[in-house]
Design a protein around this motif. Sequence first.
Motif, short mmCIF file in Angstrom:
data_model
loop_
_atom_site.label_atom_id
_atom_site.label_comp_id
_atom_site.label_asym_id
_atom_site.label_seq_id
_atom_site.Cartn_x
_atom_site.Cartn_y
_atom_site.Cartn_z
N ASP A 269 54.10 86.38 -1.10
CA ASP A 269 53.45 85.23 -1.73
C ASP A 269 51.95 85.43 -1.85
O ASP A 269 51.23 84.51 -2.27
N GLY A 273 49.06 82.88 -2.82
CA GLY A 273 48.40 83.08 -4.10
C GLY A 273 46.90 83.24 -3.99
O GLY A 273 46.21 83.37 -5.01
N LYS A 276 43.73 88.38 -3.84
CA LYS A 276 43.56 89.14 -5.09
C LYS A 276 43.24 90.58 -4.73
O LYS A 276 42.28 90.85 -4.00
#
Length: 279
Positions: A269, A273, A276
């Motif tokens: 996940d 989120g 990066k």
Amino acid sequence: MTENVPLLTHVHDGLTIEGYSRAAVQTCWRVNELKLLFDAGIQPWDFMGTPTMFISHAHLDHIAALPAYVSRRRMMKMDPPVIYLPDSAVDATWKMLQLFRSLDRGAMPCELIGLLGGDETEIGREYVVKSVEVKHTIDALGFIVYQRRHKLKPEYLDLPGEEIRNLRLAGTEITTERRVPVFAYTGDTSPKGLDNNPEFYDAKILVSELTFAAPEHRREKIHKHGHMHVDDYRERKDEFKNELIIGSHASTRYTDAQIKRFVKKVLPDMLGGRLKLWI
């Protein structure tokens, strides 16, 4: 505009993060709105106009392009930059610049300021950069940028504006300062650099290193050399309060596709989120 570096860019909550980072190659970062640079493993032409730099440590992939940065500002008739770096690296860095001066026949005007863990550097009236010790193979620092926010003290909240103004003009301290960590950069570090400085976990934006990701790479060896593995992120997933976490400085042992595959297998996940990969 002249382009000489494969820069990536990401905008989060009004701050533009620009840079390039690959282990043993080059690392450089800019937060344009803060007018701050971090590390100089390479020197993008466009970064030349930013006058303040913080260097995490003196490995070549983080400092090699410093002479180019200083020299370019001189050639373009800009003010000498102010460069903050670990205190133990100041003398050798100054000697390096003077050697380039001998080779280049051009001046290297700049101000080098040594920092220790815990030092604070004011950047204008609104921001403070705190230096913290991290764990690498040589002296290294991470940096946390705090925004200063001032709030009226409770005892003055009900006073009319004119009375508050008069108190301020009379020298009364009518506000309290609250510091909000808006950006943090670990540089190269083992996990202890994060764990010993929990402020990193609270910054709105965290730029950290994620050098290794393959399951066969032994973490004890990685940590000994002052780096992190994706499993270190997994073990600390509940510690990260950041809105954005940039994992950077990937090993050249991996292709971009391999890095993505290894990391997503461990963190499917991507820390909700928020993680990066800078590749």
